[in-house]
Design a protein around this motif. Sequence first.
Motif, short mmCIF file in Angstrom:
data_model
loop_
_atom_site.label_atom_id
_atom_site.label_comp_id
_atom_site.label_asym_id
_atom_site.label_seq_id
_atom_site.Cartn_x
_atom_site.Cartn_y
_atom_site.Cartn_z
N TRP A 100 73.48 95.60 23.96
CA TRP A 100 73.53 95.72 25.42
C TRP A 100 74.83 96.43 25.79
N ILE A 101 74.68 97.55 26.47
CA ILE A 101 75.84 98.27 27.01
C ILE A 101 75.77 98.16 28.52
N THR A 102 76.78 97.53 29.10
CA THR A 102 76.75 97.18 30.51
C THR A 102 77.89 97.87 31.26
N LEU A 103 77.55 98.45 32.40
CA LEU A 103 78.56 99.06 33.26
C LEU A 103 78.51 98.35 34.62
N GLU A 104 79.63 97.73 34.98
CA GLU A 104 79.72 97.00 36.24
C GLU A 104 80.81 97.60 37.11
N ASP A 105 80.56 97.70 38.40
CA ASP A 105 81.61 98.10 39.33
C ASP A 105 81.68 97.11 40.48
N ASP A 106 82.81 97.06 41.14
CA ASP A 106 82.98 96.14 42.28
C ASP A 106 82.96 96.92 43.59
N GLY A 107 82.07 97.91 43.65
CA GLY A 107 81.98 98.77 44.82
C GLY A 107 81.07 98.23 45.91
N ARG A 108 80.49 99.14 46.66
CA ARG A 108 79.71 98.75 47.84
C ARG A 108 78.31 98.28 47.51
N PRO A 165 75.01 93.75 47.72
CA PRO A 165 75.66 94.57 48.75
C PRO A 165 77.08 94.11 49.03
N GLY A 166 77.99 95.07 49.01
CA GLY A 166 79.39 94.77 49.27
C GLY A 166 80.15 94.23 48.09
N LYS A 167 79.44 93.86 47.01
CA LYS A 167 80.10 93.25 45.85
C LYS A 167 80.11 94.16 44.63
N GLY A 168 79.05 94.97 44.47
CA GLY A 168 79.03 95.87 43.33
C GLY A 168 77.67 95.97 42.68
N THR A 169 77.61 96.77 41.61
CA THR A 169 76.35 97.06 40.92
C THR A 169 76.56 96.89 39.41
N THR A 170 75.53 96.39 38.75
CA THR A 170 75.54 96.26 37.29
C THR A 170 74.35 97.02 36.72
N ILE A 171 74.62 97.92 35.81
CA ILE A 171 73.56 98.66 35.12
C ILE A 171 73.67 98.34 33.63
#
Length: 750
Positions: free
Chosen positions: A519-527, A601-607
């Motif tokens: 599992w390769i996971t990319l998380e950001d704390d964006g919009r 929403p407002g917290k981020g996205t995880t792919i």
Amino acid sequence: MTDDLSSDQIEIILEFVQESQDMIEQLEPTIIELGQKADQETINAVFRLFHSMKGSAGFLEFNHITTVAHAAESLLDLVRSGKMVLQADHVGLLCECCDFTKEALEQVSEHFNDEPMAGQAELLAERLHQAMAEPETAAVASSPAAAEETVVEPSEAGVASTEEFMLEITSEMVERFVQEAEELLDGAEQGLLEWEKDPGNLEPLGSIFRNIHSFKGNSGFFGYACLERLSHQLENVLDVIKTGGAFAVDNPFEVLLTAVDALKEGLSNLGAQGKGLIEELELHLAALKALPAPRLGEVLVERGMVQAEDVEEALASQKKPLGDVLVGLGKVSPEQVSEALKTQSEVRRPVTAPQKKASRPVASKRQDIRVDLEKLDNLINLIGELVIAENMLIHNPDLEGLELESFGKAAQQMGKLVRELQEMAMIIRMVPVSGLFRRMIRLVHDLSVKSGKKVDLKLIGEETEVDKTVIETITDPLVHILRNSMDHGLEPPEERRAAGKSETGTIRLSACHEEGEVWITLEDDGRGLNREKIVAKAIKNGLIEGDGSDLPDKMVYNLIFQPGFSTAEKITDISGRGVGMDVVKQNLEKIKGKVNVSSVPGKGTTIKLRIPLTLAIIDGMLVRVGDSKCIVPILAIKEAFRPQPEAITITPDNEELVRVREHFFPVVRLHELLSAEPDHHDLVDGILVVLEYQGRSVCLLVDEILGQQQTVIKGLSEYIGNVRGCSGCTILGNGDVCLIIDVGNLVENR
């Protein structure tokens, strides 16, 4: 150009290209760190990179690479000596130097010269010299010439400069260094032994010099001071002979071979978790310094017959012997030259090599060889065929009903050996994701500069290993996801402050092994993803009916992987080029991988990219429904049972559910997928196999479980295309083709 080069020269050039590319890949992230933390260790690390590259490129006469590396080295030397303040623009310039060098190395590997890079080299070097002349630079370094004078060569710096070098060295890097260093020293040793047989034949000298030169450069790059000092002195001796000098002793080979032995001793110390220390280093250095006879120019200057400046002038214009040039200039008489030559040839110095210690303990060393990846691919394919042959032998229909105890034991042992062989072959192809992850540091830096966004990239699980072919396949998808995260996900600093967040965004890139996958996971704390925008775009493109309000978030977010889907309001050079994320899904499908998206929403996205751990062989359970058979991956199976009538529930829309303890799971009838006629249609007469994928489960209805076996995954023909619920096929012991169930597809379509 290649017609003028020997095969040895071409091999040396290609080795230089590979080594230089590895240097840039390892240290490019370190350059980025300069913009965040310009400490002395980091500056020294980058300085050494350009210094080593300058030396190697200069030796091979790649003048444009040398020019840029020398200018970058000069700038860094001013910074590390405190004569200049490092600016953000300087970091960008150093990154451009890496880009230039990558392009130049491509030219060298293709055309064996860097001439097409002349214009770029001149412009980049000029910009570096202008940066050195800016107000932050002290007066002593206000001009390019002054800046160049501040550079300290290894012969002048000695151990002091290398002791400052503090690069974070991984065990993988050390292993590779030791492997290459052993090869270089073995080559130098063989060359010296060949040269010793015929001292008048200088042909072996070229390869000996190149081996020692490469060893010195690598040692300096890693900061192994003792190894660098001794190899540098050995290189100096060889250079004197290579350029027409002579030895001051009758048999110099004892000293030269002893020096090589000392370098091997340092490598053994390194392999035993040491620092490459060499006992009696000063004695080795002194013995080497005593080997060359004084040059003609040195003898003339020493006797006061000519000035040192006259010798330098003669050497600069030299097209014939130095003595003839000096006579032609009227600096000396022919008699003086003859006398000096006689003195030069008569000089013999007593030289004693440090004694070898017979009882020295030698650390056990790794034995490595380089293998072409295509050969490993062939090995994997052969093992796959071996597994099929084993299944055909053990499950041969002719053996049914026979009591063969000895055969059973032999078959069991054979199966064990085949599994071990398969696992070992797969391990050989596994490489850590650290190289791929660290390449993302530069990408994030460049995107941050372009977008004006502040971002902190955190790398987790870099030691996780995956198949080398997987690394190559997921590179582009990962770059695309990261670009989208920077462009669409993370907000500008002012927007983050207004939302109560830190103005510096965070992106976490992680890797781990889970459920037989990587599992390769990319998380950001964006919009986060904008559901309304995605739904509006999907309606406009005709992808959904109605207003989309009844669609779950997961289904909405997965729409971003549709071809041509993009919610970007304007096209930028970061992302939003109208391509969408479909390129990610397409690349992953090539290796039977999957991509999942979640967002708040407002917290981020995880792919999350889910990639099979192995692309060749799996453990499978053979099941039957009617006359058809299928393989179910063992890792997806939780349990199997025959259901009781009271555990079965039919929903108002005729969906079948089965209660397993406290949970209700939907039923998938395998015979409907395969269009086969089952033995039984009632659930209570069949067997339910509980399959799990990402925390969700379904019950697969089959007639019979036939047993476990290793399964070689064969891709379906392009003519057939993708088959719903199937990830490939295999060949059974009786020669029949059998489909392999894609559990993820079954679960996601319920």
